[in-house]
Design an enzyme around this catalytic site. Sequence first.
Site, PDB file in Angstrom:
ATOM      1  N   GLU A 147     -17.351  29.300 -20.230  1.00 56.83           N
ATOM      2  CA  GLU A 147     -15.898  28.794 -19.999  1.00 56.83           C
ATOM      3  C   GLU A 147     -15.489  30.020 -20.991  1.00 56.83           C
ATOM      4  O   GLU A 147     -15.187  30.725 -21.880  1.00 56.83           O
ATOM      5  CB  GLU A 147     -16.024  28.236 -21.581  1.00 56.83           C
ATOM      6  N   ASN A 183     -12.083  18.124 -15.448  1.00 54.90           N
ATOM      7  CA  ASN A 183     -13.485  17.845 -17.019  1.00 54.90           C
ATOM      8  C   ASN A 183     -13.366  16.712 -17.927  1.00 54.90           C
ATOM      9  O   ASN A 183     -12.380  16.701 -18.403  1.00 54.90           O
ATOM     10  CB  ASN A 183     -13.443  19.398 -17.929  1.00 54.90           C
ATOM     11  N   GLU A 184     -14.065  16.084 -18.313  1.00 50.29           N
ATOM     12  CA  GLU A 184     -13.770  15.065 -19.573  1.00 50.29           C
ATOM     13  C   GLU A 184     -12.402  14.515 -19.339  1.00 50.29           C
ATOM     14  O   GLU A 184     -11.188  14.465 -20.492  1.00 50.29           O
ATOM     15  CB  GLU A 184     -14.004  16.139 -20.532  1.00 50.29           C
ATOM     16  N   TYR A 221     -24.750  17.166 -25.790  1.00 50.14           N
ATOM     17  CA  TYR A 221     -24.783  17.143 -26.357  1.00 50.14           C
ATOM     18  C   TYR A 221     -25.735  16.594 -27.818  1.00 50.14           C
ATOM     19  O   TYR A 221     -25.376  15.743 -28.168  1.00 50.14           O
ATOM     20  CB  TYR A 221     -23.372  17.650 -27.584  1.00 50.14           C
ATOM     21  N   GLU A 232     -22.836  19.272 -19.401  1.00 51.59           N
ATOM     22  CA  GLU A 232     -23.004  20.114 -20.807  1.00 51.59           C
ATOM     23  C   GLU A 232     -23.932  20.403 -21.171  1.00 51.59           C
ATOM     24  O   GLU A 232     -24.715  18.635 -20.950  1.00 51.59           O
ATOM     25  CB  GLU A 232     -21.250  19.968 -20.832  1.00 51.59           C
ATOM     26  N   GLN A 252     -23.167  27.420 -23.907  1.00 51.63           N
ATOM     27  CA  GLN A 252     -23.060  28.185 -22.698  1.00 51.63           C
ATOM     28  C   GLN A 252     -23.441  29.463 -23.083  1.00 51.63           C
ATOM     29  O   GLN A 252     -23.946  29.956 -23.664  1.00 51.63           O
ATOM     30  CB  GLN A 252     -21.343  28.345 -23.493  1.00 51.63           C
TER      31      GLN A 252
HETATM   32  O1  AHR Z   1     -18.444  23.389 -24.421  1.00 50.67           O
HETATM   33  C1  AHR Z   1     -17.433  22.950 -25.151  1.00 50.67           C
HETATM   34  C2  AHR Z   1     -16.558  22.028 -24.421  1.00 50.67           C
HETATM   35  O2  AHR Z   1     -17.474  21.083 -25.494  1.00 50.67           O
HETATM   36  C3  AHR Z   1     -16.155  22.073 -23.591  1.00 50.67           C
HETATM   37  O3  AHR Z   1     -14.768  22.871 -23.323  1.00 50.67           O
HETATM   38  C4  AHR Z   1     -15.526  20.812 -22.833  1.00 50.67           C
HETATM   39  O4  AHR Z   1     -16.096  19.893 -21.928  1.00 50.67           O
HETATM   40  C5  AHR Z   1     -17.037  19.547 -24.523  1.00 50.67           C
HETATM   41  O5  AHR Z   1     -16.350  18.642 -25.263  1.00 50.67           O
END
Ligand code: AHR
Length: 519
Positions: A46, A192-193, A259, A316, A365
């Site tokens: 990103e 995205n999101e 996450y 992600e 990432q």
């Molecule tokens: O990876 C960091 C961020 O986490 C990304 O930009 C977003 O999609 C998520 O909230």
Amino acid sequence: MNKFFISLYALAFSFSAFAQKESTLTFRLSDAKDKINKEIYGQFAEHLGTCIYGGIWVGPESSIPNTDGYRNDVLQALKDLKVPVMRWPGGCFADEYHWMDGIGPKENRPRMVNNNWGGTVEDNSFGTHEFLNLCEMLECEPYVSMNVGSGTVQETAQWVEYMTAKDGPMAKLRKKNGRENPWKVKYIGVGNESWGCGGSMRPEYYGDLFRRYSTYCREYSGNKLYKIASGASDYDFNWTETLMKNVGTRMKGLSLHYYTCYTWNGSKGSATQFDDDRYYWTMAKCGVGIEEVLDKQIAIMDKYDPKNKVGLLVDEWGTWWDEEPGTIKGHLYQQNTMRDALVAAVSLNTFHQYTKRVVMTNIAQVANVLQSMVFTKDDKMVLTPTYYVFRMYTPNMEAVNIPVDVKCDTFTAENEREKDAQRVAPYISASASKSSDGSVTVNLANVDLKQSNKLVIDLGGLTGKIISAEILTSKDVHDYNTFDKPSVVAPTAFKNAKISKGKLIVEMPKASVVVLRIK
Ligand code: AHR
């Protein structure tokens, strides 16, 4: 208690603390059917912090050794990982990105403020050509996320045309910018999101937008598109239900973000300083925690799509700790310890089990951001413990998953979602796979901080010799690599494994990852 009893107690305690545990594992060869899609080993890049600028791209004029502007050291490190797919340009950045700002002569490219990530000024010197050429150099599939949040349908349609059409106005513009032939672009993310940074939408509204935007993502010159809808964040089952109901098989894939993170009293916790409780919470969250979420999300998908036509992409995932003190706020720069390596191993072992529905995952990432593969600083690069797990696990790509039953001790850890509830998780995480050349890869993690574990693995009739064995461990689970000491956590040859009477016996040290290959 008198002194005699105290020393007896201490003796007993020290025996139990240091005695080796034993666990049994059994290969279920008859259930080995599903291929582990290589895309499970996907990466995410990103425009955030120094992931792109400084991490991958330094520009052709840089004194840092580069090929056409890409850092040579990072290029080689990524080639060694056999990266199968790379997601770009975000993340949250994608829904503010206007691709036309990133094409044509560099001096004419407008600048923009990266509002999501620290307000850094983006000069657009890394754009569509730079990304797609990188994918060609790495021989990986590009996965391009479109701007649905603040972009237009026309912008999206023209971007696809620009990248993939042979002729027509967008192809003409591309050719003028120096690229004659279209690129091959398979994966297109439609937002995205979209429930959050991608537009704060409700799922009903987003579902309609997906239908609209994806209609105009055309397939040019034989290029086949795999259109991916912006999916839920971990426990948002309503988002998945609504999209499956309202969009269904119009989407090829549905994303999911998961996450290994949680904010307690305003802090996600330090990447390098953590106590045993936080450590075990992490191990449970990235193993059985992912299972809980995948089981529930997949059950919803199964209800609407019993024929398994829509793929789930965990596009992600990874650890998310507090930013390192002294670094730029909003750049999400965090260290990477042996704990992160164990998270990678446990998560990958888990994803292998879901490979029928989970067609891709992208760790967040690739450089200098969150659970990254590499850190860069000026002309230096260092490989992280997570990088080594990915490298050790490469033989699993496209191999057939062999389900493994594990009988071992468990630990209990706090479940942050339910007050007073706990997760029960195994100390041993394992997966195995069979490659087309007949070799079998066995992936093992012992997350126990105190004790080693003797694994007795019933190979279910498989025969052969150990042809390679590597271990990743360190003196202390808090250990990490730095530019000055780059090899504190690095794999070494592993000797404590043997095959005897159809059983593979592995002496796993505490807090270690072992990958063995048998043929
Ligand atoms: O990876 C960091 C961020 O986490 C990304 O930009 C977003 O999609 C998520 O909230």
